[in-house]
Design a protein around this motif. Structure first.
Motif, PDB file in Angstrom:
ATOM      1  N   VAL A   1      15.279  -6.332  -3.302  1.00 50.17           N
ATOM      2  CA  VAL A   1      15.575  -6.625  -4.443  1.00 50.17           C
ATOM      3  C   VAL A   1      15.593  -8.102  -4.920  1.00 50.17           C
ATOM      4  CG1 VAL A   1      16.149  -4.139  -4.776  1.00 50.17           C
ATOM      5  CG2 VAL A   1      17.732  -5.653  -4.342  1.00 50.17           C
ATOM      6  N   ASN A   2      15.347  -8.174  -4.113  1.00 48.40           N
ATOM      7  CA  ASN A   2      15.739 -10.274  -4.927  1.00 48.40           C
ATOM      8  C   ASN A   2      17.212 -10.315  -4.791  1.00 48.40           C
ATOM      9  OD1 ASN A   2      13.308 -10.313  -4.300  1.00 48.40           O
ATOM     10  ND2 ASN A   2      12.748 -10.932  -6.923  1.00 48.40           N
ATOM     11  N   ASP A   3      18.397 -10.074  -4.011  1.00 54.17           N
ATOM     12  CA  ASP A   3      19.815 -10.064  -4.501  1.00 54.17           C
ATOM     13  C   ASP A   3      19.987 -11.496  -4.487  1.00 54.17           C
ATOM     14  OD1 ASP A   3      21.895  -8.284  -5.381  1.00 54.17           O
ATOM     15  OD2 ASP A   3      23.481  -9.617  -3.457  1.00 54.17           O
ATOM     16  N   GLN A   4      19.420 -11.953  -3.473  1.00 50.80           N
ATOM     17  CA  GLN A   4      19.237 -13.492  -3.209  1.00 50.80           C
ATOM     18  C   GLN A   4      18.938 -14.324  -3.739  1.00 50.80           C
ATOM     19  OE1 GLN A   4      17.212 -11.890  -1.629  1.00 50.80           O
ATOM     20  NE2 GLN A   4      15.640 -12.827  -0.837  1.00 50.80           N
ATOM     21  N   LEU A   5      18.475 -14.114  -4.463  1.00 45.29           N
ATOM     22  CA  LEU A   5      17.602 -15.181  -5.665  1.00 45.29           C
ATOM     23  C   LEU A   5      18.175 -14.204  -7.125  1.00 45.29           C
ATOM     24  CD1 LEU A   5      13.496 -14.341  -4.761  1.00 45.29           C
ATOM     25  CD2 LEU A   5      15.554 -16.180  -3.603  1.00 45.29           C
ATOM     26  N   ALA A   6      18.964 -14.002  -7.065  1.00 45.82           N
ATOM     27  CA  ALA A   6      19.382 -12.814  -8.346  1.00 45.82           C
ATOM     28  C   ALA A   6      19.861 -14.351  -9.094  1.00 45.82           C
ATOM     29  CB  ALA A   6      20.541 -12.020  -8.403  1.00 45.82           C
TER      30      ALA A   6
ATOM     31  N   GLY B   1      16.887 -15.870 -15.486  1.00 45.56           N
ATOM     32  CA  GLY B   1      15.344 -16.219 -15.814  1.00 45.56           C
ATOM     33  C   GLY B   1      14.812 -15.839 -14.079  1.00 45.56           C
ATOM     34  N   VAL B   2      15.450 -15.109 -13.912  1.00 45.75           N
ATOM     35  CA  VAL B   2      13.822 -15.237 -12.328  1.00 45.75           C
ATOM     36  C   VAL B   2      13.345 -13.867 -13.259  1.00 45.75           C
ATOM     37  CG1 VAL B   2      14.084 -13.833 -10.300  1.00 45.75           C
ATOM     38  CG2 VAL B   2      15.925 -15.314 -10.698  1.00 45.75           C
ATOM     39  N   ARG B   3      12.057 -13.653 -12.687  1.00 46.40           N
ATOM     40  CA  ARG B   3      10.962 -13.381 -13.267  1.00 46.40           C
ATOM     41  C   ARG B   3      10.201 -13.246 -12.167  1.00 46.40           C
ATOM     42  NH1 ARG B   3      14.436 -13.000 -16.377  1.00 46.40           N
ATOM     43  NH2 ARG B   3      14.334 -13.066 -19.055  1.00 46.40           N
ATOM     44  N   GLN B   4       9.991 -13.029 -11.116  1.00 42.75           N
ATOM     45  CA  GLN B   4       9.194 -12.729 -10.045  1.00 42.75           C
ATOM     46  C   GLN B   4       9.430 -11.406  -9.249  1.00 42.75           C
ATOM     47  OE1 GLN B   4      11.007 -15.978  -7.766  1.00 42.75           O
ATOM     48  NE2 GLN B   4      11.026 -14.003  -5.206  1.00 42.75           N
ATOM     49  N   SER B   5       8.204 -11.137  -8.718  1.00 39.59           N
ATOM     50  CA  SER B   5       8.956  -9.241  -8.321  1.00 39.59           C
ATOM     51  C   SER B   5       9.524  -9.119  -6.865  1.00 39.59           C
ATOM     52  CB  SER B   5       6.740  -9.274  -7.583  1.00 39.59           C
ATOM     53  OG  SER B   5       6.364  -8.742  -8.357  1.00 39.59           O
TER      54      SER B   5
ATOM     55  N   GLN C   1       6.759  -5.058  -4.044  1.00 42.14           N
ATOM     56  CA  GLN C   1       5.607  -5.847  -3.605  1.00 42.14           C
ATOM     57  C   GLN C   1       4.641  -5.703  -2.345  1.00 42.14           C
ATOM     58  OE1 GLN C   1       6.135 -10.705  -4.616  1.00 42.14           O
ATOM     59  NE2 GLN C   1       5.079 -10.743  -2.870  1.00 42.14           N
ATOM     60  N   ASN C   2       5.330  -5.265  -1.520  1.00 42.49           N
ATOM     61  CA  ASN C   2       5.356  -4.967  -0.545  1.00 42.49           C
ATOM     62  C   ASN C   2       4.237  -3.188  -0.502  1.00 42.49           C
ATOM     63  OD1 ASN C   2       5.076  -7.606   0.098  1.00 42.49           O
ATOM     64  ND2 ASN C   2       7.559  -7.347   1.569  1.00 42.49           N
ATOM     65  N   ASN C   3       5.366  -3.012  -1.604  1.00 41.83           N
ATOM     66  CA  ASN C   3       4.740  -1.700  -1.173  1.00 41.83           C
ATOM     67  C   ASN C   3       4.520  -1.019  -2.304  1.00 41.83           C
ATOM     68  OD1 ASN C   3       7.119  -0.273   1.027  1.00 41.83           O
ATOM     69  ND2 ASN C   3       7.669  -1.689   0.483  1.00 41.83           N
ATOM     70  N   VAL C   4       2.953  -1.621  -2.322  1.00 41.76           N
ATOM     71  CA  VAL C   4       2.179  -1.098  -3.625  1.00 41.76           C
ATOM     72  C   VAL C   4       1.293   0.334  -3.663  1.00 41.76           C
ATOM     73  CG1 VAL C   4       0.049  -1.486  -4.945  1.00 41.76           C
ATOM     74  CG2 VAL C   4       1.614  -3.708  -5.090  1.00 41.76           C
ATOM     75  N   GLY C   5       1.637   0.606  -4.105  1.00 40.70           N
ATOM     76  CA  GLY C   5       1.182   2.789  -4.191  1.00 40.70           C
ATOM     77  C   GLY C   5       1.406   3.319  -3.843  1.00 40.70           C
ATOM     78  N   GLU C   6       2.865   3.158  -3.027  1.00 39.19           N
ATOM     79  CA  GLU C   6       3.962   4.039  -2.464  1.00 39.19           C
ATOM     80  C   GLU C   6       4.517   4.120  -3.464  1.00 39.19           C
ATOM     81  OE1 GLU C   6       8.103   4.455   0.490  1.00 39.19           O
ATOM     82  OE2 GLU C   6       6.865   2.152   0.383  1.00 39.19           O
ATOM     83  N   GLN C   7       4.761   6.580  -3.299  1.00 43.18           N
ATOM     84  CA  GLN C   7       6.035   6.821  -4.600  1.00 43.18           C
ATOM     85  C   GLN C   7       7.301   7.195  -3.684  1.00 43.18           C
ATOM     86  OE1 GLN C   7       3.490  10.528  -5.089  1.00 43.18           O
ATOM     87  NE2 GLN C   7       5.780  11.747  -5.415  1.00 43.18           N
ATOM     88  N   ILE C   8       8.075   6.560  -4.983  1.00 43.30           N
ATOM     89  CA  ILE C   8       9.727   6.313  -4.396  1.00 43.30           C
ATOM     90  C   ILE C   8      10.028   7.444  -5.856  1.00 43.30           C
ATOM     91  CG2 ILE C   8       9.457   4.890  -3.304  1.00 43.30           C
ATOM     92  CD1 ILE C   8      10.713   3.542  -4.747  1.00 43.30           C
TER      93      ILE C   8
ATOM     94  N   VAL D   1       3.191  -5.431  -9.829  1.00 39.92           N
ATOM     95  CA  VAL D   1       3.095  -7.013 -11.600  1.00 39.92           C
ATOM     96  C   VAL D   1       1.579  -7.569 -11.819  1.00 39.92           C
ATOM     97  CG1 VAL D   1       4.303  -8.240 -12.446  1.00 39.92           C
ATOM     98  CG2 VAL D   1       5.617  -6.326 -10.803  1.00 39.92           C
ATOM     99  N   THR D   2       1.087  -8.242 -10.883  1.00 42.02           N
ATOM    100  CA  THR D   2       0.082  -8.814 -10.571  1.00 42.02           C
ATOM    101  C   THR D   2      -1.055  -8.341 -11.363  1.00 42.02           C
ATOM    102  OG1 THR D   2       0.309 -10.616  -8.489  1.00 42.02           O
ATOM    103  CG2 THR D   2      -1.702 -10.593  -9.714  1.00 42.02           C
ATOM    104  N   ASP D   3      -1.160  -7.374 -11.129  1.00 43.10           N
ATOM    105  CA  ASP D   3      -2.836  -6.265 -11.709  1.00 43.10           C
ATOM    106  C   ASP D   3      -1.777  -5.963 -12.747  1.00 43.10           C
ATOM    107  OD1 ASP D   3      -3.755  -6.493  -8.718  1.00 43.10           O
ATOM    108  OD2 ASP D   3      -3.348  -4.833  -8.604  1.00 43.10           O
ATOM    109  N   VAL D   4      -0.776  -5.097 -13.095  1.00 39.46           N
ATOM    110  CA  VAL D   4      -0.117  -4.655 -14.414  1.00 39.46           C
ATOM    111  C   VAL D   4      -0.458  -5.939 -15.649  1.00 39.46           C
ATOM    112  CG1 VAL D   4       1.517  -3.546 -15.570  1.00 39.46           C
ATOM    113  CG2 VAL D   4       0.843  -2.572 -13.087  1.00 39.46           C
ATOM    114  N   SER D   5      -0.632  -6.875 -14.874  1.00 36.34           N
ATOM    115  CA  SER D   5      -0.427  -8.248 -16.802  1.00 36.34           C
ATOM    116  C   SER D   5      -2.018  -7.908 -16.650  1.00 36.34           C
ATOM    117  CB  SER D   5       0.088  -9.385 -15.602  1.00 36.34           C
ATOM    118  OG  SER D   5      -0.920 -10.326 -14.328  1.00 36.34           O
ATOM    119  N   ALA D   6      -2.877  -7.709 -16.305  1.00 36.85           N
ATOM    120  CA  ALA D   6      -3.898  -7.413 -16.867  1.00 36.85           C
ATOM    121  C   ALA D   6      -3.566  -6.586 -18.226  1.00 36.85           C
ATOM    122  CB  ALA D   6      -4.818  -6.894 -15.890  1.00 36.85           C
TER     123      ALA D   6
END
Length: 241
Positions: free
Chosen positions: A45-50, A53-57, A62-69, A200-205
């Protein structure tokens, strides 16, 4: 470092709600390291980057596109999902574009970016609306893009406003598949939401939309809305600007 996915160019006037992504803000009650039912790691969950202004995926998304959770969504009075129903004029004038939500996602000066007073435009934001069972159920079948916070989003009532200051973990995108009552939590637990992860990249369209008829709670405890309806009201979306 912020990563900007949406174009700052002005959106076309034609707006198709069926092809829009609903913008939400999500806090630690729903997505955080160690949270059930996923027990994400800190890196997931990017906790090390928190940081502001952080806006990356988020890494896991990012690594599990298509997975259902499944995601939990907090409790009455401590909700994890929040809708923005309107965009303040101050966000529009902040730049770098003429679209206030895009400026928030950039992030622009005072909206998590800039050199000084990086959060000056993020306190007491009108109409930040915590979502309980009815609002969550209205999202079924919709695509969501959300900015995830590292802490709680605090809400004030009468008048309704929210504090969007604080460190961010980044962005997630997903389709809402099902919204079901939680029977394995506390007496005030809000529903479990089943999602399919999107890029996120795809949805940004897609154009961004605001959940303009999100139900407004009267207070932190009323209504005690924890059971999603099988026939919720139809969602109303307006172009984010």
């Amino acid at each position: 470092m912020a990563t900007f996915f949406w174009s700052c160019e002005e959106e076309e006037l034609v707006f198709f709600t069926n092809d829009a992504a609903v913008f939400l803000v999500i806090d630690e009650e729903s997505i955080d390291n160690g949270n059930e039912p996923n027990n994400f790691s800190e890196r997931d969950v990017n906790d090390q980057l928190a940081a502001v202004g952080v806006r990356q995926s988020l890494r896991y998304f990012q690594n599990n596109v298509g997975e259902q959770i499944d995601l939990y969504t907090g409790e009455v009075g401590d909700e994890g999902w929040h809708a923005l129903k309107t965009i303040p004029n101050s966000w529009i004038s902040a730049g770098p574009s003429g679209n206030g939500l895009l400026n928030f996602l950039a992030p622009g000066p005072g909206l998590g970016g800039g050199e000084d007073d990086r959060e000056v435009l993020l306190d007491k934001i009108p109409n930040v609306t915590p979502l309980r069972a009815t609002g969550l159920a209205m999202l079924k079948g919709k695509t969501v893009v959300a900015l995830v916070y590292d802490g709680d989003i605090s809400i004030n009532y009468s008048p309704l406003n929210g504090n969007l200051m604080g460190a961010n973990l980044g962005l997630v995108a997903f389709d809402v598949l099902e919204v079901t009552e939680r029977k394995d939590g506390s007496s005030s637990s809000l529903p479990r939401v089943s999602i399919r992860i999107r890029s996120v990249t795809d949805v940004s369209a897609l154009p961004l939309a605001l959940f303009s008829n999100a139900p407004v709670p009267k207070s932190s405890s009323e209504p005690f809305d924890i059971v999603p309806s099988n026939t919720p009201p139809l969602i109303s979306l307006t172009p984010a600007n």
